[in-house]
Write an enzyme that holds these catalytic residues in place. Structure first.
Site, PDB file in Angstrom:
ATOM      1  N   LYS A   1       0.750  -1.230   0.147  1.00  0.00           N
ATOM      2  CA  LYS A   1      -0.219  -0.136  -0.065  1.00  0.00           C
ATOM      3  C   LYS A   1       0.997   1.242  -0.011  1.00  0.00           C
ATOM      4  O   LYS A   1       0.639   2.286  -0.797  1.00  0.00           O
ATOM      5  CB  LYS A   1      -0.862   0.125   1.218  1.00  0.00           C
ATOM      6  CG  LYS A   1      -2.054  -1.017   1.269  1.00  0.00           C
ATOM      7  CD  LYS A   1      -2.750  -0.902   2.693  1.00  0.00           C
ATOM      8  CE  LYS A   1      -2.006  -0.799   4.092  1.00  0.00           C
ATOM      9  NZ  LYS A   1      -1.258  -2.034   4.405  1.00  0.00           N
TER      10      LYS A   1
ATOM     11  N   ARG B   1      -8.948   1.304   9.097  1.00  0.00           N
ATOM     12  CA  ARG B   1      -8.536  -0.106   9.345  1.00  0.00           C
ATOM     13  C   ARG B   1      -9.616  -0.815  10.599  1.00  0.00           C
ATOM     14  O   ARG B   1      -9.321  -2.095  10.654  1.00  0.00           O
ATOM     15  CB  ARG B   1      -7.297   0.060  10.293  1.00  0.00           C
ATOM     16  CG  ARG B   1      -6.031  -0.635   9.665  1.00  0.00           C
ATOM     17  CD  ARG B   1      -4.744  -0.164  10.548  1.00  0.00           C
ATOM     18  NE  ARG B   1      -3.614  -0.968  10.184  1.00  0.00           N
ATOM     19  CZ  ARG B   1      -2.471  -0.390   9.326  1.00  0.00           C
ATOM     20  NH1 ARG B   1      -3.003   0.505   8.600  1.00  0.00           N
ATOM     21  NH2 ARG B   1      -1.544  -1.183   9.383  1.00  0.00           N
TER      22      ARG B   1
ATOM     23  N   ARG C   1      12.552  -5.849   4.762  1.00  0.00           N
ATOM     24  CA  ARG C   1      12.462  -4.504   4.397  1.00  0.00           C
ATOM     25  C   ARG C   1      13.383  -3.306   5.131  1.00  0.00           C
ATOM     26  O   ARG C   1      13.396  -3.674   6.464  1.00  0.00           O
ATOM     27  CB  ARG C   1      11.000  -3.942   4.716  1.00  0.00           C
ATOM     28  CG  ARG C   1      10.772  -2.521   4.160  1.00  0.00           C
ATOM     29  CD  ARG C   1       9.126  -2.567   4.135  1.00  0.00           C
ATOM     30  NE  ARG C   1       8.517  -2.356   5.364  1.00  0.00           N
ATOM     31  CZ  ARG C   1       7.120  -1.978   5.320  1.00  0.00           C
ATOM     32  NH1 ARG C   1       6.460  -2.054   4.572  1.00  0.00           N
ATOM     33  NH2 ARG C   1       6.685  -2.193   6.874  1.00  0.00           N
TER      34      ARG C   1
ATOM     35  N   ARG D   1      12.139  -0.923  10.311  1.00  0.00           N
ATOM     36  CA  ARG D   1      11.088  -0.465  10.986  1.00  0.00           C
ATOM     37  C   ARG D   1      11.060  -1.327  12.316  1.00  0.00           C
ATOM     38  O   ARG D   1      11.105  -2.618  12.254  1.00  0.00           O
ATOM     39  CB  ARG D   1       9.800  -0.734  10.174  1.00  0.00           C
ATOM     40  CG  ARG D   1       9.522   0.853   9.713  1.00  0.00           C
ATOM     41  CD  ARG D   1       8.313   0.574   8.789  1.00  0.00           C
ATOM     42  NE  ARG D   1       7.052  -0.016   9.590  1.00  0.00           N
ATOM     43  CZ  ARG D   1       5.890   0.062   8.984  1.00  0.00           C
ATOM     44  NH1 ARG D   1       5.578   0.365   7.641  1.00  0.00           N
ATOM     45  NH2 ARG D   1       4.907  -0.620   9.382  1.00  0.00           N
TER      46      ARG D   1
ATOM     47  N   ARG E   1       0.822  -8.184  13.376  1.00  0.00           N
ATOM     48  CA  ARG E   1       0.119  -7.249  12.573  1.00  0.00           C
ATOM     49  C   ARG E   1      -0.995  -8.101  11.448  1.00  0.00           C
ATOM     50  O   ARG E   1      -2.103  -7.683  11.176  1.00  0.00           O
ATOM     51  CB  ARG E   1       1.180  -6.401  12.078  1.00  0.00           C
ATOM     52  CG  ARG E   1       1.682  -5.513  12.570  1.00  0.00           C
ATOM     53  CD  ARG E   1       3.103  -4.814  12.319  1.00  0.00           C
ATOM     54  NE  ARG E   1       3.185  -4.354  10.909  1.00  0.00           N
ATOM     55  CZ  ARG E   1       4.233  -4.417  10.062  1.00  0.00           C
ATOM     56  NH1 ARG E   1       5.183  -5.048  10.544  1.00  0.00           N
ATOM     57  NH2 ARG E   1       4.117  -3.679   8.836  1.00  0.00           N
TER      58      ARG E   1
HETATM   59  P1  ADP Z   1       1.508  -2.004   8.006  1.00  0.00           P
HETATM   60  O1  ADP Z   1       0.230  -1.604   7.041  1.00  0.00           O
HETATM   61  O2  ADP Z   1       2.564  -2.184   7.083  1.00  0.00           O
HETATM   62  O3  ADP Z   1       1.296  -2.530   9.102  1.00  0.00           O
HETATM   63  P2  ADP Z   1       1.300   1.123   8.587  1.00  0.00           P
HETATM   64  O4  ADP Z   1       2.472   1.930   8.556  1.00  0.00           O
HETATM   65  O5  ADP Z   1       0.193   1.350   7.838  1.00  0.00           O
HETATM   66  O6  ADP Z   1       1.969  -0.396   8.358  1.00  0.00           O
HETATM   67  O7  ADP Z   1       1.067   1.097  10.137  1.00  0.00           O
HETATM   68  C1  ADP Z   1       2.019   0.862  11.157  1.00  0.00           C
HETATM   69  C2  ADP Z   1       1.299   0.971  12.457  1.00  0.00           C
HETATM   70  O8  ADP Z   1       0.721   2.177  12.653  1.00  0.00           O
HETATM   71  C3  ADP Z   1      -0.069   0.001  12.671  1.00  0.00           C
HETATM   72  O9  ADP Z   1       0.636  -1.556  13.123  1.00  0.00           O
HETATM   73  C4  ADP Z   1      -0.638   0.631  13.761  1.00  0.00           C
HETATM   74  O10 ADP Z   1      -0.254   0.325  15.157  1.00  0.00           O
HETATM   75  C5  ADP Z   1      -0.650   1.977  13.537  1.00  0.00           C
HETATM   76  N1  ADP Z   1      -1.527   2.336  12.664  1.00  0.00           N
HETATM   77  C6  ADP Z   1      -1.497   3.043  11.407  1.00  0.00           C
HETATM   78  N2  ADP Z   1      -2.848   3.155  10.739  1.00  0.00           N
HETATM   79  C7  ADP Z   1      -3.861   2.862  11.798  1.00  0.00           C
HETATM   80  C8  ADP Z   1      -5.276   2.923  11.861  1.00  0.00           C
HETATM   81  N3  ADP Z   1      -5.795   3.273  10.865  1.00  0.00           N
HETATM   82  N4  ADP Z   1      -5.619   2.586  12.949  1.00  0.00           N
HETATM   83  C9  ADP Z   1      -4.915   2.147  14.020  1.00  0.00           C
HETATM   84  N5  ADP Z   1      -3.627   2.065  14.167  1.00  0.00           N
HETATM   85  C10 ADP Z   1      -3.031   2.386  13.014  1.00  0.00           C
END
Ligand code: ADP
Ligand code: ZN
Length: 215
Positions: A13, A86, A125, A158, A169
């Site tokens: 994404k 999410r 990554r 990360r 996750r």
């Molecule tokens: P990925 O999709 O690779 O897990 P992201 O960078 O989108 O990574 O998100 C990293 C972290 O940020 C998530 O594991 C969560 O802790 C937090 N996060 C991001 N977006 C949301 C969201 N919409 N709701 C709740 N937590 C979020």
């Protein structure tokens, strides 16, 4: 153009929305990037969310919704949303925002990807600490080890890309985010793209979908 990209962690994404937002001239709103930048700054918001992010757990809905709503208010012309919504409550909050602002989503795209492949991808990554470019030791290694091709800054991993945290996750995704697929399938223009294809092929498919919507 208003688009939502759905997909499990590691489906691409972030990479794809960065490229597409630049090509289509729309704002990329990435909740995870926003949180990581607040954490780096050690801001009050960053301190509040850092434990959740590090452990691969979701930040509470109220915190996410407040942050993203302010970003949406600041860019009414259009966006690609990456990492939001999410949860079901976040999706409802987004619908409410759209209704209040007389706007609608043009496309929801789900980038599909198998779990084992995702774990392999994420644990190899590395990201540039300077410009945010993303590398992968298996598929897109940097020319010089540990250094960004674009800006020569050091590459960092990360903190949530360890195998155990990636698995958590994925569990969170399956439990809370995957149900949004049926939420969006019925109410919106919904598309699916296979995320395990080469990156350029995924970009081309996504660009085709979004460009058709933009026209
Ligand atoms: P990925 O999709 O690779 O897990 P992201 O960078 O989108 O990574 O998100 C990293 C972290 O940020 C998530 O594991 C969560 O802790 C937090 N996060 C991001 N977006 C949301 C969201 N919409 N709701 C709740 N937590 C979020
Ligand atoms: Zn860089």
């Amino acid at each position: 153009m208003r688009a939502v990209l759905l997909g499990c962690p590691g489906a691409g994404k972030g990479t794809q929305s960065k490229i597409l937002s630049a090509r289509l001239g729309v704002t990329h709103i990435a909740s995870g990037d926003l949180f990581r930048s607040e954490i780096d700054k050690k801001s009050p918001l960053g301190l509040k969310v850092q434990d959740y992010v590090k452990k691969g757990m979701l930040v509470p809905d109220s915190v996410v919704i407040e942050l993203i709503s302010s970003k949406l208010d600041a860019c009414k012309e259009g966006w690609i949303l990456d990492g939001f919504p999410r949860t079901h409550d976040q999706a409802e909050a987004l619908d409410k925002w759209l209704e209040q602002n007389g706007q609608k989503i043009d496309a929801v795209v789900f980038i599909k990807m198998g779990e084992d492949e995702v774990v392999k991808r994420l644990t190899s990554r590395w990201t540039c600490g300077g410009c945010g470019a993303v590398y992968n030791l298996l598929t897109k290694p940097p020319q010089a080890e540990g250094k960004c091709d674009a800006c020569a800054a050091a590459l960092i991993q990360r903190s949530d890309d360890s195998e155990a945290t990636v698995r958590r996750r994925l569990m969170v995704f399956n439990d809370l985010t995957a149900p949004l697929i049926s939420y969006y399938k019925h109410a919106h223009d919904y598309f699916e793209v296979e995320g395990s294809q080469p990156m350029d092929a995924v970009t081309a498919t996504l660009e085709g979908i979004l460009a058709a919507k933009k026209a």
